[in-house]
Design a protein around this motif. Sequence first.
Motif, mmCIF file in Angstrom:
data_model
loop_
_atom_site.group_PDB
_atom_site.id
_atom_site.type_symbol
_atom_site.label_atom_id
_atom_site.label_comp_id
_atom_site.label_asym_id
_atom_site.label_seq_id
_atom_site.Cartn_x
_atom_site.Cartn_y
_atom_site.Cartn_z
ATOM 1 N N VAL A 6 0.864 -1.176 0.000
ATOM 2 C CA VAL A 6 0.000 0.000 0.000
ATOM 3 C C VAL A 6 0.902 1.228 0.000
ATOM 4 C CG1 VAL A 6 -1.965 -1.082 1.157
ATOM 5 C CG2 VAL A 6 -0.171 -0.004 2.525
ATOM 6 N N LEU A 7 0.411 2.316 -0.583
ATOM 7 C CA LEU A 7 1.159 3.566 -0.581
ATOM 8 C C LEU A 7 0.768 4.346 0.662
ATOM 9 C CD1 LEU A 7 3.170 5.268 -2.192
ATOM 10 C CD2 LEU A 7 1.227 6.365 -3.326
ATOM 11 N N HIS A 8 1.753 4.528 1.551
ATOM 12 C CA HIS A 8 1.480 5.144 2.857
ATOM 13 C C HIS A 8 2.109 6.533 2.920
ATOM 14 C CE1 HIS A 8 0.583 5.152 7.173
ATOM 15 N NE2 HIS A 8 1.773 5.725 7.334
ATOM 16 N N TYR A 17 5.817 3.035 -0.486
ATOM 17 C CA TYR A 17 5.123 1.755 -0.511
ATOM 18 C C TYR A 17 5.602 0.926 0.687
ATOM 19 C CZ TYR A 17 3.287 2.628 -5.176
ATOM 20 O OH TYR A 17 2.603 3.159 -6.237
ATOM 21 N N ILE A 18 4.655 0.344 1.401
ATOM 22 C CA ILE A 18 4.971 -0.540 2.527
ATOM 23 C C ILE A 18 4.083 -1.778 2.428
ATOM 24 C CG2 ILE A 18 5.608 1.415 4.012
ATOM 25 C CD1 ILE A 18 2.943 0.943 5.533
ATOM 26 N N PRO A 19 4.510 -2.908 3.001
ATOM 27 C CA PRO A 19 3.630 -4.067 3.044
ATOM 28 C C PRO A 19 2.357 -3.744 3.819
ATOM 29 C CG PRO A 19 5.893 -4.724 3.472
ATOM 30 C CD PRO A 19 5.863 -3.214 3.504
ATOM 31 N N ASP A 20 1.223 -4.120 3.270
ATOM 32 C CA ASP A 20 -0.055 -3.859 3.924
ATOM 33 C C ASP A 20 -0.088 -4.587 5.267
ATOM 34 O OD1 ASP A 20 -2.732 -3.760 4.748
ATOM 35 O OD2 ASP A 20 -3.463 -3.761 2.682
ATOM 36 N N PRO A 21 -0.180 -3.845 6.389
ATOM 37 C CA PRO A 21 -0.150 -4.484 7.723
ATOM 38 C C PRO A 21 -1.192 -5.569 7.900
ATOM 39 C CG PRO A 21 0.069 -2.100 7.918
ATOM 40 C CD PRO A 21 -0.281 -2.375 6.483
ATOM 41 N N LEU A 22 -2.336 -5.446 7.214
ATOM 42 C CA LEU A 22 -3.411 -6.423 7.362
ATOM 43 C C LEU A 22 -3.072 -7.776 6.733
ATOM 44 C CD1 LEU A 22 -6.529 -4.174 6.603
ATOM 45 C CD2 LEU A 22 -5.695 -4.928 8.843
ATOM 46 N N PHE A 23 -2.096 -7.774 5.820
ATOM 47 C CA PHE A 23 -1.819 -8.995 5.063
ATOM 48 C C PHE A 23 -0.442 -9.594 5.344
ATOM 49 C CE2 PHE A 23 -5.137 -6.912 2.596
ATOM 50 C CZ PHE A 23 -6.011 -7.965 2.367
ATOM 51 N N ILE A 24 0.336 -8.959 6.238
ATOM 52 C CA ILE A 24 1.677 -9.491 6.509
ATOM 53 C C ILE A 24 1.602 -10.884 7.126
ATOM 54 C CG2 ILE A 24 3.771 -9.215 7.889
ATOM 55 C CD1 ILE A 24 3.470 -6.198 7.568
ATOM 56 N N LYS A 25 0.843 -11.030 8.209
ATOM 57 C CA LYS A 25 0.780 -12.325 8.893
ATOM 58 C C LYS A 25 0.142 -13.411 8.032
ATOM 59 C CE LYS A 25 -0.613 -14.594 13.170
ATOM 60 N NZ LYS A 25 -1.298 -14.458 14.492
ATOM 61 N N PRO A 26 -1.054 -13.167 7.428
ATOM 62 C CA PRO A 26 -1.632 -14.238 6.596
ATOM 63 C C PRO A 26 -0.777 -14.609 5.395
ATOM 64 C CG PRO A 26 -2.951 -12.209 6.473
ATOM 65 C CD PRO A 26 -1.982 -12.035 7.582
ATOM 66 N N THR A 27 -0.079 -13.628 4.819
ATOM 67 C CA THR A 27 0.810 -13.931 3.689
ATOM 68 C C THR A 27 1.982 -14.781 4.148
ATOM 69 O OG1 THR A 27 0.219 -11.860 2.588
ATOM 70 C CG2 THR A 27 2.235 -12.960 1.851
ATOM 71 N N LEU A 39 11.390 -17.183 6.778
ATOM 72 C CA LEU A 39 11.599 -16.322 7.943
ATOM 73 C C LEU A 39 10.495 -15.282 8.039
ATOM 74 C CD1 LEU A 39 15.442 -15.662 7.593
ATOM 75 C CD2 LEU A 39 14.309 -17.295 9.120
ATOM 76 N N PHE A 40 10.095 -14.972 9.268
ATOM 77 C CA PHE A 40 9.074 -13.941 9.444
ATOM 78 C C PHE A 40 9.650 -12.596 8.978
ATOM 79 C CE2 PHE A 40 6.550 -10.745 11.611
ATOM 80 C CZ PHE A 40 5.255 -11.213 11.384
ATOM 81 N N PRO A 41 8.866 -11.809 8.245
ATOM 82 C CA PRO A 41 9.396 -10.562 7.657
ATOM 83 C C PRO A 41 9.381 -9.392 8.649
ATOM 84 C CG PRO A 41 7.120 -10.828 7.001
ATOM 85 C CD PRO A 41 7.479 -12.073 7.804
ATOM 86 N N PHE A 42 10.279 -9.429 9.619
ATOM 87 C CA PHE A 42 10.346 -8.311 10.568
ATOM 88 C C PHE A 42 10.662 -7.000 9.854
ATOM 89 C CE2 PHE A 42 11.263 -11.988 13.341
ATOM 90 C CZ PHE A 42 10.300 -11.768 14.317
ATOM 91 N N TRP A 43 11.295 -7.105 8.690
ATOM 92 C CA TRP A 43 11.627 -5.917 7.901
ATOM 93 C C TRP A 43 10.379 -5.204 7.404
ATOM 94 C CZ3 TRP A 43 9.470 -5.859 3.126
ATOM 95 C CH2 TRP A 43 9.075 -7.094 2.588
ATOM 96 N N ALA A 44 9.252 -5.901 7.345
ATOM 97 C CA ALA A 44 8.062 -5.378 6.666
ATOM 98 C C ALA A 44 7.240 -4.412 7.513
ATOM 99 C CB ALA A 44 7.172 -6.550 6.233
ATOM 100 N N LYS A 45 7.549 -4.313 8.787
ATOM 101 C CA LYS A 45 6.773 -3.449 9.679
ATOM 102 C C LYS A 45 7.449 -2.088 9.827
ATOM 103 C CE LYS A 45 5.121 -3.092 14.463
ATOM 104 N NZ LYS A 45 4.972 -3.774 15.767
ATOM 105 N N VAL A 46 6.629 -1.046 9.935
ATOM 106 C CA VAL A 46 7.144 0.279 10.290
ATOM 107 C C VAL A 46 7.247 0.313 11.812
ATOM 108 C CG1 VAL A 46 6.801 2.764 10.211
ATOM 109 C CG2 VAL A 46 6.066 1.345 8.277
ATOM 110 N N TRP A 47 8.468 0.185 12.331
ATOM 111 C CA TRP A 47 8.678 0.110 13.765
ATOM 112 C C TRP A 47 8.736 1.508 14.382
ATOM 113 C CZ3 TRP A 47 8.495 -4.545 16.151
ATOM 114 C CH2 TRP A 47 8.624 -5.674 15.335
ATOM 115 N N PRO A 48 8.312 1.643 15.644
ATOM 116 C CA PRO A 48 8.359 2.953 16.307
ATOM 117 C C PRO A 48 9.755 3.585 16.288
ATOM 118 C CG PRO A 48 7.032 1.440 17.605
ATOM 119 C CD PRO A 48 7.648 0.623 16.496
ATOM 120 N N SER A 49 10.806 2.766 16.364
ATOM 121 C CA SER A 49 12.169 3.305 16.344
ATOM 122 C C SER A 49 12.469 4.024 15.040
ATOM 123 C CB SER A 49 13.194 2.192 16.570
ATOM 124 O OG SER A 49 13.137 1.721 17.902
#
Length: 209
Positions: A6-8, A17-27, A39-49
């Motif tokens: 999704v374009l955020h 563009y970022i991975p759609d948060p709603l679809f990271i886990k099911p994908t 491997l779980f895509p920890f890179w795909a989340k926008v982290w608070p840091s």
Amino acid sequence: MHYPLVLHSFSSDLKLYIPDPLFIKPTYERLCLNDSSTLFPFWAKVWPSAIALSSFLQQNIGLVNNKSVLEIGAGIGLPSFSVAQYAADLVITDYAANAVELMHKNIEHTGFKNIKAIVADWNLFPSSIVAEVVLLSDTNYAPSEFASLFKLIQDFIHKGATIIIASPERITASPFIEQLELYITQKDLINITYNGERASIGLFVLQQN
């Protein structure tokens, strides 16, 4: 890219563009059915840091202005993209090929000509990559990685680089920051609320004394 995008909008002048948060886990779960070693895509989340580091850099733009900047373990690379218009050049790295693929998409989308994205693992980091400023956002999460990450940071400091680290207030992260105390020349604490998630993020500027 396996993850729907999704374009955020992060600000009025930065959309990525970022991975759609709603679809990271099911994908991820679907991919695991085909390959259990995925491997779980920890890179795909926008982290608070990453949010906190971007905010800190915007308020301290002199740290990166007209400098060669490197981001290690960048994931989406938000901090780098947030200062791309000020930096002389940027190299964004991550060990995950999918993360770097997304960086390339966002480089094309934003039109920045001074950014390069590279697959690189900090455990075997290419010695050919040099920078005046090195950014790290929430990279000190696994104690088993501390030794190699600490050595890499020391190497850059001894070469004259300024290191800027964003680290959440997490018990396992504290020993790593304590190791770096000798080099800390500036520190700050930023409280972040993003997507309903609250976090206190420590910001540390490190330089050779």
